[in-house]
Design a protein around this motif. Sequence first.
Motif, PDB file in Angstrom:
ATOM      1  N   ARG A  69      23.856  53.781  17.538  1.00 11.05           N
ATOM      2  CA  ARG A  69      22.838  52.933  18.460  1.00 11.05           C
ATOM      3  C   ARG A  69      22.763  51.791  18.400  1.00 11.05           C
ATOM      4  O   ARG A  69      22.727  50.860  19.366  1.00 11.05           O
ATOM      5  N   GLU A  70      22.756  51.102  17.347  1.00 14.95           N
ATOM      6  CA  GLU A  70      22.711  49.554  16.980  1.00 14.95           C
ATOM      7  C   GLU A  70      23.695  48.811  17.828  1.00 14.95           C
ATOM      8  O   GLU A  70      23.904  47.679  18.289  1.00 14.95           O
ATOM      9  N   LEU A  71      25.144  49.320  17.525  1.00 17.31           N
ATOM     10  CA  LEU A  71      26.197  49.033  18.115  1.00 17.31           C
ATOM     11  C   LEU A  71      26.135  48.973  19.681  1.00 17.31           C
ATOM     12  O   LEU A  71      26.661  48.149  20.495  1.00 17.31           O
ATOM     13  N   ALA A  72      25.733  50.107  20.356  1.00 16.78           N
ATOM     14  CA  ALA A  72      25.509  50.145  21.732  1.00 16.78           C
ATOM     15  C   ALA A  72      24.480  49.182  22.227  1.00 16.78           C
ATOM     16  O   ALA A  72      24.720  48.664  23.386  1.00 16.78           O
ATOM     17  N   LEU A  73      23.536  48.834  21.447  1.00 13.24           N
ATOM     18  CA  LEU A  73      22.427  47.907  21.797  1.00 13.24           C
ATOM     19  C   LEU A  73      23.240  46.517  21.717  1.00 13.24           C
ATOM     20  O   LEU A  73      22.762  45.728  22.698  1.00 13.24           O
ATOM     21  N   PHE A  74      23.943  46.162  20.841  1.00 10.34           N
ATOM     22  CA  PHE A  74      24.753  44.852  20.579  1.00 10.34           C
ATOM     23  C   PHE A  74      25.398  44.765  21.891  1.00 10.34           C
ATOM     24  O   PHE A  74      25.566  43.727  22.556  1.00 10.34           O
ATOM     25  N   ARG A  75      26.403  45.858  22.296  1.00 12.37           N
ATOM     26  CA  ARG A  75      27.135  45.928  23.504  1.00 12.37           C
ATOM     27  C   ARG A  75      26.171  45.662  24.676  1.00 12.37           C
ATOM     28  O   ARG A  75      26.789  45.093  25.573  1.00 12.37           O
ATOM     29  N   GLU A  76      25.178  46.546  24.763  1.00 11.65           N
ATOM     30  CA  GLU A  76      24.467  46.160  25.929  1.00 11.65           C
ATOM     31  C   GLU A  76      23.728  44.725  26.210  1.00 11.65           C
ATOM     32  O   GLU A  76      24.056  44.228  27.406  1.00 11.65           O
ATOM     33  N   HIS A  77      23.389  44.080  25.013  1.00 11.13           N
ATOM     34  CA  HIS A  77      23.226  42.533  25.082  1.00 11.13           C
ATOM     35  C   HIS A  77      24.278  41.983  25.519  1.00 11.13           C
ATOM     36  O   HIS A  77      23.980  40.970  26.332  1.00 11.13           O
ATOM     37  N   ASN A  78      25.189  41.984  24.991  1.00  7.49           N
ATOM     38  CA  ASN A  78      26.395  41.240  25.459  1.00  7.49           C
ATOM     39  C   ASN A  78      26.842  41.438  26.904  1.00  7.49           C
ATOM     40  O   ASN A  78      27.272  40.497  27.662  1.00  7.49           O
ATOM     41  N   TYR A  79      26.936  42.567  27.445  1.00  8.76           N
ATOM     42  CA  TYR A  79      27.041  42.869  28.885  1.00  8.76           C
ATOM     43  C   TYR A  79      25.997  42.169  29.777  1.00  8.76           C
ATOM     44  O   TYR A  79      26.313  41.659  30.415  1.00  8.76           O
ATOM     45  N   LYS A  80      24.617  42.116  29.303  1.00  5.46           N
ATOM     46  CA  LYS A  80      23.741  41.528  30.024  1.00  5.46           C
ATOM     47  C   LYS A  80      23.740  40.119  30.009  1.00  5.46           C
ATOM     48  O   LYS A  80      23.426  39.315  31.096  1.00  5.46           O
ATOM     49  N   ARG A  81      24.330  39.393  28.634  1.00  8.13           N
ATOM     50  CA  ARG A  81      24.313  38.056  28.665  1.00  8.13           C
ATOM     51  C   ARG A  81      25.560  37.781  29.744  1.00  8.13           C
ATOM     52  O   ARG A  81      25.750  36.793  30.201  1.00  8.13           O
ATOM     53  N   GLN A  82      26.876  38.473  29.690  1.00  7.95           N
ATOM     54  CA  GLN A  82      28.006  38.188  30.667  1.00  7.95           C
ATOM     55  C   GLN A  82      27.524  38.218  32.133  1.00  7.95           C
ATOM     56  O   GLN A  82      27.928  37.272  32.961  1.00  7.95           O
ATOM     57  N   LEU A  83      26.677  39.120  32.483  1.00  9.07           N
ATOM     58  CA  LEU A  83      26.193  39.071  33.701  1.00  9.07           C
ATOM     59  C   LEU A  83      25.248  38.187  34.264  1.00  9.07           C
ATOM     60  O   LEU A  83      25.396  37.618  35.183  1.00  9.07           O
TER      61      LEU A  83
END
Length: 149
Positions: A69-83
């Motif tokens: 879950r923490e890894l998924a949260l990290f990926r989601e933050h990274n994705y939002k930063r790229q957007l």
Amino acid sequence: MGWVDELPHVLWAFRTQKKTSNLETPFSLMYGIEAMIPAEIGVPFARTLSVIENEEELRLNLNLLEERRELALFREHNYKRQLKKYYDSRVQVCKLYAGDFVFRNNEASGQEPSGKLAPTWEVPYRVKEVLSKGAYKLEKLDGIEVPRT
């Protein structure tokens, strides 16, 4: 009945589809394993047999669930930063100064009746004062200040 009958299928599709933002399915983030359709349970696939027979693997997946879950949260933050970076590179900032002429959206003010054939914009206004972060005081062309702008 109609759409009510389809609701469980839609929810199943949503919960078992990998999300672009975190590359995980909501089902797997909740239960620690990927969902299986009923047809997979009845037919002996390699994945089905390994999950059903291996109790220790299921317990290990549950222990590693927080990390997943923490890894998924990290990926989601990274994705939002790229957007955000993509959006910010294409947005054009429009700065207005005192004395500039602008139109005001009719839906925002409600001055004119709204509808299909109603005007979209109100008569031109002049920017009286620039406040902060895109907020402006407007006045009519004859110098009367417009309330609630």
